[in-house]
Scaffold this active site. Structure first.
Site, PDB file in Angstrom:
ATOM      1  N   CYS A   1      65.663  39.910  63.252  1.00 31.11           N
ATOM      2  CA  CYS A   1      66.613  38.948  63.814  1.00 31.11           C
ATOM      3  C   CYS A   1      67.453  39.533  64.942  1.00 31.11           C
ATOM      4  CB  CYS A   1      67.505  38.422  62.713  1.00 31.11           C
ATOM      5  SG  CYS A   1      68.260  39.743  61.777  1.00 31.11           S
TER       6      CYS A   1
ATOM      7  N   LYS B   1      66.035  34.182  45.120  1.00 29.77           N
ATOM      8  CA  LYS B   1      64.833  33.428  45.507  1.00 29.77           C
ATOM      9  C   LYS B   1      64.220  34.142  46.718  1.00 29.77           C
ATOM     10  CE  LYS B   1      63.138  30.551  48.051  1.00 29.77           C
ATOM     11  NZ  LYS B   1      61.823  30.855  48.702  1.00 29.77           N
TER      12      LYS B   1
ATOM     13  N   GLU C   1      73.079  34.246  57.478  1.00 30.78           N
ATOM     14  CA  GLU C   1      72.595  35.208  58.476  1.00 30.78           C
ATOM     15  C   GLU C   1      71.365  34.580  59.108  1.00 30.78           C
ATOM     16  OE1 GLU C   1      74.141  37.816  59.356  1.00 30.78           O
ATOM     17  OE2 GLU C   1      75.418  38.362  57.673  1.00 30.78           O
TER      18      GLU C   1
ATOM     19  N   GLU D   1      64.419  31.355  69.842  1.00 30.19           N
ATOM     20  CA  GLU D   1      63.977  32.493  69.052  1.00 30.19           C
ATOM     21  C   GLU D   1      62.472  32.410  68.808  1.00 30.19           C
ATOM     22  OE1 GLU D   1      64.774  32.853  64.787  1.00 30.19           O
ATOM     23  OE2 GLU D   1      65.598  34.829  65.199  1.00 30.19           O
TER      24      GLU D   1
HETATM   25  P1  NAD Z   1      63.192  30.411  56.698  1.00 27.97           P
HETATM   26  O1  NAD Z   1      64.485  29.811  57.058  1.00 27.97           O
HETATM   27  O2  NAD Z   1      61.969  29.625  56.922  1.00 27.97           O
HETATM   28  O3  NAD Z   1      63.157  30.791  55.148  1.00 27.97           O
HETATM   29  C1  NAD Z   1      64.094  31.693  54.577  1.00 27.97           C
HETATM   30  C2  NAD Z   1      64.166  31.441  53.087  1.00 27.97           C
HETATM   31  O4  NAD Z   1      64.709  30.146  52.857  1.00 27.97           O
HETATM   32  C3  NAD Z   1      62.812  31.456  52.366  1.00 27.97           C
HETATM   33  O5  NAD Z   1      62.992  32.077  51.112  1.00 27.97           O
HETATM   34  C4  NAD Z   1      62.508  29.976  52.203  1.00 27.97           C
HETATM   35  O6  NAD Z   1      61.675  29.691  51.111  1.00 27.97           O
HETATM   36  C5  NAD Z   1      63.896  29.405  51.978  1.00 27.97           C
HETATM   37  N1  NAD Z   1      64.068  27.994  52.297  1.00 27.97           N
HETATM   38  C6  NAD Z   1      63.414  27.258  53.225  1.00 27.97           C
HETATM   39  N2  NAD Z   1      63.898  25.979  53.212  1.00 27.97           N
HETATM   40  C7  NAD Z   1      64.880  25.943  52.270  1.00 27.97           C
HETATM   41  C8  NAD Z   1      65.761  24.922  51.804  1.00 27.97           C
HETATM   42  N3  NAD Z   1      65.740  23.692  52.292  1.00 27.97           N
HETATM   43  N4  NAD Z   1      66.652  25.238  50.843  1.00 27.97           N
HETATM   44  C9  NAD Z   1      66.715  26.495  50.341  1.00 27.97           C
HETATM   45  N5  NAD Z   1      65.903  27.489  50.736  1.00 27.97           N
HETATM   46  C10 NAD Z   1      64.992  27.221  51.692  1.00 27.97           C
HETATM   47  O7  NAD Z   1      63.165  31.823  57.445  1.00 27.97           O
HETATM   48  P2  NAD Z   1      61.988  32.891  57.466  1.00 27.97           P
HETATM   49  O8  NAD Z   1      60.903  32.303  58.294  1.00 27.97           O
HETATM   50  O9  NAD Z   1      61.705  33.364  56.093  1.00 27.97           O
HETATM   51  O10 NAD Z   1      62.676  34.119  58.240  1.00 27.97           O
HETATM   52  C11 NAD Z   1      62.738  34.185  59.618  1.00 27.97           C
HETATM   53  C12 NAD Z   1      64.100  33.734  60.105  1.00 27.97           C
HETATM   54  O11 NAD Z   1      65.110  34.505  59.457  1.00 27.97           O
HETATM   55  C13 NAD Z   1      64.309  33.981  61.579  1.00 27.97           C
HETATM   56  O12 NAD Z   1      64.938  32.875  62.165  1.00 27.97           O
HETATM   57  C14 NAD Z   1      65.243  35.190  61.632  1.00 27.97           C
HETATM   58  O13 NAD Z   1      66.022  35.294  62.762  1.00 27.97           O
HETATM   59  C15 NAD Z   1      66.056  34.976  60.401  1.00 27.97           C
HETATM   60  N6  NAD Z   1      66.626  36.242  59.940  1.00 27.97           N
HETATM   61  C16 NAD Z   1      67.963  36.469  60.158  1.00 27.97           C
HETATM   62  C17 NAD Z   1      68.541  37.670  59.770  1.00 27.97           C
HETATM   63  C18 NAD Z   1      70.007  37.942  59.990  1.00 27.97           C
HETATM   64  O14 NAD Z   1      70.542  38.847  59.354  1.00 27.97           O
HETATM   65  N7  NAD Z   1      70.698  37.214  60.854  1.00 27.97           N
HETATM   66  C19 NAD Z   1      67.770  38.640  59.138  1.00 27.97           C
HETATM   67  C20 NAD Z   1      66.422  38.382  58.931  1.00 27.97           C
HETATM   68  C21 NAD Z   1      65.868  37.168  59.335  1.00 27.97           C
END
Ligand code: NAD
Length: 499
Positions: free
Chosen positions: A300, A189, A265, A400
């Site tokens: 991140c 997804k 992550e 963050e």
């Molecule tokens: P997000 O949490 O908003 O969304 C991530 C994914 O989860 C998207 O595909 C979204 O559609 C899905 N999602 C949202 N709500 C959901 C739910 N209830 N159930 C299942 N899936 C759901 O994050 P984002 O805005 O896409 O990315 C930014 C965040 O990701 C930042 O906090 C960043 O630090 C983190 N990030 C972490 C790493 C790591 O390796 N630690 C790497 C990249 C990004």
């Protein structure tokens, strides 16, 4: 603009219908709602499509589970699994320009970065895990005489793989490749903001490779509907990269359903400590600045808190300001541009809010405003922003932001630096710059972070684990660690008697 950008091809491709890939077929999203994928450089819609609803998510999970129970992939030989992964790597390499463009258009990252780094690394990931299909297996254990104990590493089952928008295909590849290598069935997804490269890769795989139906599925939907993936009893493992808030929700959903395993992550607020004896100080500033502000600060593990010893603080800050002011924001497809737009309006607004908060908490010394000059008028551009003399407990030093906003914090003693570095709820990465080897190792031991970088911030390799502590997540990705997370360890006892 460089000639090798396949813009005309992309226009045509974007105009074709965008569908879900379920059980080897392309089907429309079942929801009445549509999602528009936008270009953050100019606000234009790139394409739109009906998204999957929760029922369609559940149906997909049920199909993937049937395929798993039938052994459609787990019983395919390890050699064939490896061949398929290598073929995926080949397809990525053969289509690198197209994929780089589809990565850049909805995300805003520089085309040059997508071309040089993001997309080629995806091919490397598939090759890397192709090599592991027959090299990760069980063991025999030294048990009492008369008994044999051996373990089997079996596929977990159906893996729900949920990716964010900052490194779309890279994050998807990091999950799909080890999950398939270990014999699982998969539902990927992608983020609704950046699904294009995942869609295109699925098209290539569907068209050119022979993979049993229902083994590799793709759902295009938002978080509200994807929630069902984490609630479903047909899903046995979730691998999620994204925000800490959604990570928490996934853990709750796992607890409320079938206790599915989760790799998480999540977010970060990583410190980079510059001690007074930083070797090659100018080089260190260069490197840390680049890691902090590349990909417009939407990474991140970037070092969003520079902890700088008092004796070099003014020198470092001056250099940072000069570098920030020299950055050119603009069209990520254009040559000579250093920084593209933030990925989407929600993210843009969040960063701008934090900048306003920062102005009340610390000294703004660079940036601090949206870049709306000329062609940037309709895009989500933000100048690289630096706050100085930030209180370690300020919100901009604790929360963050996920954008080009850096907090500079002054310290005097090693103990103080360690305490500040460890003072947030996150623990993803940390950097240490010092010429004193003993101090480097001592501080590395004291920092509560999943990845430490000594004298060069931001080193990555597929054979090295990636992942954080505290509220930055659970478990590790990459290397052998991903394989452990996509398998279950079964212990078998055999009694063969005393005689
Ligand atoms: P997000 O949490 O908003 O969304 C991530 C994914 O989860 C998207 O595909 C979204 O559609 C899905 N999602 C949202 N709500 C959901 C739910 N209830 N159930 C299942 N899936 C759901 O994050 P984002 O805005 O896409 O990315 C930014 C965040 O990701 C930042 O906090 C960043 O630090 C983190 N990030 C972490 C790493 C790591 O390796 N630690 C790497 C990249 C990004």
């Amino acid at each position: 603009m460089s000639n090798n950008i396949p813009l005309a091809w992309a226009q045509e491709w974007l105009a074709t219908p965008k569908q879900q890939y379920i059980n080897g077929e392309w089907v429309d999203g079942a929801s009445a709602e549509s999602w528009a994928v936008k270009n953050p450089a100019n606000g234009e819609t790139l394409c739109s499509f009906p998204i999957a609803d929760a029922d369609q998510v559940e149906q997909t999970a049920a199909i993937a589970n049937q395929r798993h129970q039938a052994g459609s992939w787990s019983k395919v030989s390890r050699t064939e699994r490896a061949n398929l992964l290598r073929e995926i790597a080949r397809l990525i390499r053969e289509n690198v320009e197209k994929l780089a463009l589809l990565e850049t258009l909805p995300n805003g990252k520089l085309f040059s970065e997508s071309m040089a780094d993001d997309i080629p690394t995806c091919a490397d990931i598939f090759d890397y895990y192709a090599g592991w299909t027959d090299k990760y297996y069980g063991e025999t254990s030294p048990v009492e005489d008369g008994f044999l104990n051996y373990t089997l590493q079996e596929p977990v089952g159906v893996c729900g793989l949920i990716a964010p928008w900052n490194f779309p295909l890279y994050q998807a590849s990091l999950k799909i490749a080890p999950a398939l290598a270990m014999g699982n069935t998969v539902i990927i997804k992608p983020s609704e903001y950046t699904p294009l490269t995942t869609i295109f890769l699925m098209e290539l795989i569907d068209r050119e490779l022979d993979i049993p139906a229902g083994v590799l599925n793709m759902l295009l939907t938002d978080g509200k509907n994807a929630n069902q993936l984490t609630l479903s009893h047909n899903v046995h493992k979730v691998s999620f990269t994204g925000s800490t808030g959604v990570g928490r929700k996934i853990v709750q959903n796992s607890g409320a359903s079938n206790l599915k395993a989760a790799t998480l992550e999540l977010g970060g607020k990583s410190p980079c400590i510059f001690f007074e004896d930083t070797p090659d100080l100018d080089g260190a500033i260069d490197r840390a600045f680049t890691v902090m502000f590349s990909h417009k600060g939407e990474k991140c593990s970037e070092p969003t808190r520079f902890l700088i010893h008092d004796s070099i603080y003014d020198y470092v800050l001056d250099k940072l300001i000069t570098k920030a002011e020299a950055i050119k924001c603009g069209d990520p497809l254009a040559e000579g541009v250093d920084q593209g737009p933030q990925c989407n309006e929600v993210q843009f607004n969040k960063i701008m809010e934090y900048i306003e908060i920062g102005k009340t908490e610390a000294n703004l010394v660079a940036g601090g405003y949206a870049d709306t000059e000329g062609d940037n008028a309709n895009g989500f551009f933000i100048r690289p922003t630096i706050f100085s003399d930030v209180d370690p407990n300020a919100r901009i030093a604790q929360e963050e932001i996920f954008g080009p906003v850096l907090s500079c914090i002054r310290f005097n003693t090693t103990e103080e630096a360690v305490a500040i570095a460890n003072s947030t709820e996150y623990g993803l990465a940390a950097g240490i710059y010092t010429a004193d080897v003993s101090r480097a190792h001592r501080v590395a031991e004291q920092l509560d972070a999943g990845m430490l970088f000594i004298n060069r911030y931001g080193c990555y390799g597929l054979a090295a684990p990636f992942g954080g502590f505290k509220q930055s997540g659970w478990g590790k990705e990459m290397a052998i660690h991903s394989l452990a997370s996509y398998t279950k360890n079964k212990g078998v006892w055999v009694y063969y008697g005393d005689a």
